[in-house]
Scaffold this active site. Sequence first.
Site, PDB file in Angstrom:
ATOM      1  N   HIS A 156       0.873  -1.198   0.000  1.00 34.29           N
ATOM      2  CA  HIS A 156       0.000   0.000   0.000  1.00 34.29           C
ATOM      3  C   HIS A 156       0.905   1.242   0.000  1.00 34.29           C
ATOM      4  O   HIS A 156       1.761   1.371  -0.860  1.00 34.29           O
ATOM      5  CB  HIS A 156      -0.950  -0.123   1.196  1.00 34.29           C
ATOM      6  CG  HIS A 156      -2.099   0.838   1.210  1.00 34.29           C
ATOM      7  ND1 HIS A 156      -2.499   1.548   0.121  1.00 34.29           N
ATOM      8  CD2 HIS A 156      -2.955   1.205   2.224  1.00 34.29           C
ATOM      9  CE1 HIS A 156      -3.549   2.312   0.436  1.00 34.29           C
ATOM     10  NE2 HIS A 156      -3.829   2.127   1.712  1.00 34.29           N
TER      11      HIS A 156
ATOM     12  N   HIS B 121      -2.307  -2.473  -9.713  1.00 31.19           N
ATOM     13  CA  HIS B 121      -3.340  -1.939  -8.832  1.00 31.19           C
ATOM     14  C   HIS B 121      -4.475  -2.941  -8.691  1.00 31.19           C
ATOM     15  O   HIS B 121      -4.761  -3.702  -9.616  1.00 31.19           O
ATOM     16  CB  HIS B 121      -3.899  -0.610  -9.363  1.00 31.19           C
ATOM     17  CG  HIS B 121      -4.536   0.204  -8.298  1.00 31.19           C
ATOM     18  ND1 HIS B 121      -5.869   0.066  -7.959  1.00 31.19           N
ATOM     19  CD2 HIS B 121      -4.033   1.150  -7.462  1.00 31.19           C
ATOM     20  CE1 HIS B 121      -6.140   0.897  -6.971  1.00 31.19           C
ATOM     21  NE2 HIS B 121      -5.056   1.565  -6.641  1.00 31.19           N
TER      22      HIS B 121
HETATM   23  N1  NMX Z   1       5.130  -6.520 -10.019  1.00 33.65           N
HETATM   24  C1  NMX Z   1       5.164  -7.878 -10.116  1.00 33.65           C
HETATM   25  N2  NMX Z   1       4.095  -8.647  -9.973  1.00 33.65           N
HETATM   26  C2  NMX Z   1       2.916  -8.049  -9.793  1.00 33.65           C
HETATM   27  C3  NMX Z   1       2.791  -6.644  -9.733  1.00 33.65           C
HETATM   28  C4  NMX Z   1       3.956  -5.880  -9.839  1.00 33.65           C
HETATM   29  N3  NMX Z   1       3.946  -4.548  -9.739  1.00 33.65           N
HETATM   30  N4  NMX Z   1       1.493  -6.348  -9.548  1.00 33.65           N
HETATM   31  C5  NMX Z   1       0.836  -7.506  -9.470  1.00 33.65           C
HETATM   32  N5  NMX Z   1       1.689  -8.526  -9.609  1.00 33.65           N
HETATM   33  C6  NMX Z   1       1.408  -9.967  -9.484  1.00 33.65           C
HETATM   34  C7  NMX Z   1       0.821 -10.212  -8.096  1.00 33.65           C
HETATM   35  O1  NMX Z   1       1.838 -10.312  -7.112  1.00 33.65           O
HETATM   36  C8  NMX Z   1       0.073 -11.507  -8.345  1.00 33.65           C
HETATM   37  O2  NMX Z   1       1.023 -12.555  -8.354  1.00 33.65           O
HETATM   38  P1  NMX Z   1       0.638 -14.029  -7.820  1.00 33.65           P
HETATM   39  O3  NMX Z   1      -0.393 -14.539  -8.756  1.00 33.65           O
HETATM   40  O4  NMX Z   1       1.934 -14.765  -7.881  1.00 33.65           O
HETATM   41  O5  NMX Z   1       0.118 -13.852  -6.427  1.00 33.65           O
HETATM   42  C9  NMX Z   1      -0.453 -11.314  -9.761  1.00 33.65           C
HETATM   43  O6  NMX Z   1       0.375 -10.326 -10.366  1.00 33.65           O
HETATM   44  C10 NMX Z   1      -1.900 -10.850  -9.804  1.00 33.65           C
HETATM   45  O7  NMX Z   1      -2.027  -9.691  -9.013  1.00 33.65           O
HETATM   46  P2  NMX Z   1      -3.113  -8.550  -9.373  1.00 33.65           P
HETATM   47  O8  NMX Z   1      -4.459  -9.194  -9.288  1.00 33.65           O
HETATM   48  O9  NMX Z   1      -2.751  -7.894 -10.647  1.00 33.65           O
HETATM   49  O10 NMX Z   1      -2.883  -7.481  -8.227  1.00 33.65           O
HETATM   50  P3  NMX Z   1      -3.514  -7.410  -6.759  1.00 33.65           P
HETATM   51  O11 NMX Z   1      -4.859  -6.777  -6.827  1.00 33.65           O
HETATM   52  O12 NMX Z   1      -3.448  -8.729  -6.076  1.00 33.65           O
HETATM   53  O13 NMX Z   1      -2.465  -6.471  -6.016  1.00 33.65           O
HETATM   54  C11 NMX Z   1      -1.020  -4.608  -5.815  1.00 33.65           C
HETATM   55  C12 NMX Z   1      -2.393  -5.086  -6.274  1.00 33.65           C
HETATM   56  C13 NMX Z   1      -0.998  -3.082  -5.851  1.00 33.65           C
HETATM   57  C14 NMX Z   1      -0.795  -5.051  -4.353  1.00 33.65           C
HETATM   58  C15 NMX Z   1       0.060  -5.191  -6.756  1.00 33.65           C
HETATM   59  O14 NMX Z   1      -0.131  -4.711  -8.071  1.00 33.65           O
HETATM   60  C16 NMX Z   1       1.481  -4.892  -6.308  1.00 33.65           C
HETATM   61  O15 NMX Z   1       2.032  -5.644  -5.483  1.00 33.65           O
HETATM   62  N6  NMX Z   1       2.105  -3.767  -6.805  1.00 33.65           N
HETATM   63  C17 NMX Z   1       3.403  -3.361  -6.355  1.00 33.65           C
HETATM   64  C18 NMX Z   1       3.293  -2.663  -5.000  1.00 33.65           C
HETATM   65  C19 NMX Z   1       2.660  -1.302  -5.151  1.00 33.65           C
HETATM   66  O16 NMX Z   1       3.000  -0.500  -6.010  1.00 33.65           O
HETATM   67  N7  NMX Z   1       1.724  -0.990  -4.229  1.00 33.65           N
HETATM   68  C20 NMX Z   1       1.102   0.345  -4.189  1.00 33.65           C
HETATM   69  C21 NMX Z   1      -0.344   0.380  -4.667  1.00 33.65           C
HETATM   70  C22 NMX Z   1      -0.883   1.774  -4.631  1.00 33.65           C
HETATM   71  N8  NMX Z   1      -0.919   2.328  -3.279  1.00 33.65           N
HETATM   72  O17 NMX Z   1      -0.463   3.398  -3.016  1.00 33.65           O
HETATM   73  O18 NMX Z   1      -1.440   1.675  -2.340  1.00 33.65           O
HETATM   74  C1  MLT Z   2      -4.700   4.084  -2.636  1.00 34.38           C
HETATM   75  O1  MLT Z   2      -4.476   5.254  -2.922  1.00 34.38           O
HETATM   76  O2  MLT Z   2      -5.345   3.778  -1.619  1.00 34.38           O
HETATM   77  C2  MLT Z   2      -4.083   3.011  -3.461  1.00 34.38           C
HETATM   78  O3  MLT Z   2      -4.041   3.345  -4.809  1.00 34.38           O
HETATM   79  C3  MLT Z   2      -4.591   1.628  -3.198  1.00 34.38           C
HETATM   80  C4  MLT Z   2      -6.001   1.311  -3.571  1.00 34.38           C
HETATM   81  O4  MLT Z   2      -6.775   2.131  -4.025  1.00 34.38           O
HETATM   82  O5  MLT Z   2      -6.340   0.107  -3.413  1.00 34.38           O
END
Ligand code: NMX
Ligand code: MLT
Length: 437
Positions: free
Chosen positions: A273, A320
């Site tokens: 996050h 995301h």
């Molecule tokens: N790099 C590598 N793998 C990724 C990434 C990424 N940036 N984003 C998603 N995946 C993988 C994820 O780990 C999952 O793998 P597995 O099947 O092995 O568990 C697969 O893709 C499917 O995930 P999604 O359904 O696309 O994403 P999910 O909704 O589960 O998670 C996040 C969303 C934001 C947690 C994920 O995209 C992520 O880990 N991003 C990197 C961390 C990040 O930038 N977080 C900040 C979000 C914004 N904020 O401010 O909160």
């Molecule tokens: C946020 O600003 O809270 C992040 O983009 C994460 C989200 O919306 O799930």
Amino acid sequence: MISSTLKQTLAKEIENWRPRTERLYKEYGDVEVDKVTISKIIGGMRGLKTLVSDISSLDPKEGIRYRGYSLPEVIEGLPKAPNSTMPHVEGLFYLLLTGRFPNEQEVSLVVNEFAKRRVLPRYVCEIIDAFPDYTHPMVMFSSAILAMSKESEFNKRYFSGNLHKNEYWDPTYEDALNLLAKLPNIASYIYNKLYLKDKPRFSMPNLDMGGNFAYLIHKDKPYDDVARMHFIVHSDHESGNVSAHTGHLVASSLSDVYMSTSAMLNGLAGPLHGLASQEVMNWLLDGIEKIGNEEPTEDEWRDYLWGKLNSGQVVPGFGHAVLRKTDPRYTLQRGFSKQFLQEDKIWKSVDKLYRVVPEVLKEHGKAKNPWPNVDAQSGVIQWHYGVREFEFYTVLFGIGRSIGICANIIWDRALGYPLERPKSVTTEMLEKIAGIK
Ligand code: NMX
Ligand code: MLT
């Protein structure tokens, strides 16, 4: 132009809004909105429509709208601080609470209201001082806020036994303003203790939230606008993200705004996050060092990315849970960077990664959204303007996010949303439902 105070305007809005919620609940309570499947239950409830928020809404393709307005419309429509290109953050709070853009006079009333409430109780500084310097700033930030629970007007009135349910929002509003006004002061006190190691400055009464924060952490113009932009773009992202949801959940037990905000910050402090803002800078600098070139080429970044992905790591700042395109908060900050950071070597890498990462993530084939989120852009701007201690970036995110959380909690109380208490099931129950046993 006629101006009423924020609280008066809000009181009218609440009176007008209540019948809509009551009607939906009483007359249309059985209408189905969404389908709960096993994949939703096991998969982190992704996309399941189970919360209400009128403060902002998130469209997967279009991104965030605050009260129906896109980010560029918000920046354009809110009154600007004097000699600034960015609006007063206090004006955003007005918009989030009431759904309408304040005029200049209305904003200045809120700016003054915030300025009056800034002074920190001495014990808050003592609590921060008591932490060893190796403590993460988010721990200090969350703890300092939690400690202020003793100031809660809501608690005083609730426990005095004469607070009617319809009035819950009123002392909650007072708590929210008291807390929000102090956040830049708490954050700057932490910044000062950890990094500046100087005598803390006193607030400048004539400065707004962004301007005063810049002053308190010793940053010159245009950092005041950088701070305003940062707080505005991070303020809200509908109600299902970890921080907003936590804030709402904790507040639903009638825990006060200080407890709820502290709790939501603990959710924000996770690397998936808000802490991703810190992770992005860490990742970028580490990459530049490992590649051994101050300005890596796109090919060098591509190879580096594959190395990370193949060792099972996520690329921070990309992907995301809801969005399926480039985050408009990224786009807004990218526009700013293209204007002011053109010669910054790290920004040049951020720019290259905008081209390389989505292409690599698509080929990798896992992430549903290969595009950048807000965190891929926010840190490099802070870095450029001299806030280089990237452990602090989630605190900056947290100041912004608190604005949206507090607006949501005030409205939760105004509309009488009940204690949140979903139901859990066991694995065996799910197997039975699935017909496995
Ligand atoms: N790099 C590598 N793998 C990724 C990434 C990424 N940036 N984003 C998603 N995946 C993988 C994820 O780990 C999952 O793998 P597995 O099947 O092995 O568990 C697969 O893709 C499917 O995930 P999604 O359904 O696309 O994403 P999910 O909704 O589960 O998670 C996040 C969303 C934001 C947690 C994920 O995209 C992520 O880990 N991003 C990197 C961390 C990040 O930038 N977080 C900040 C979000 C914004 N904020 O401010 O909160
Ligand atoms: C946020 O600003 O809270 C992040 O983009 C994460 C989200 O919306 O799930």
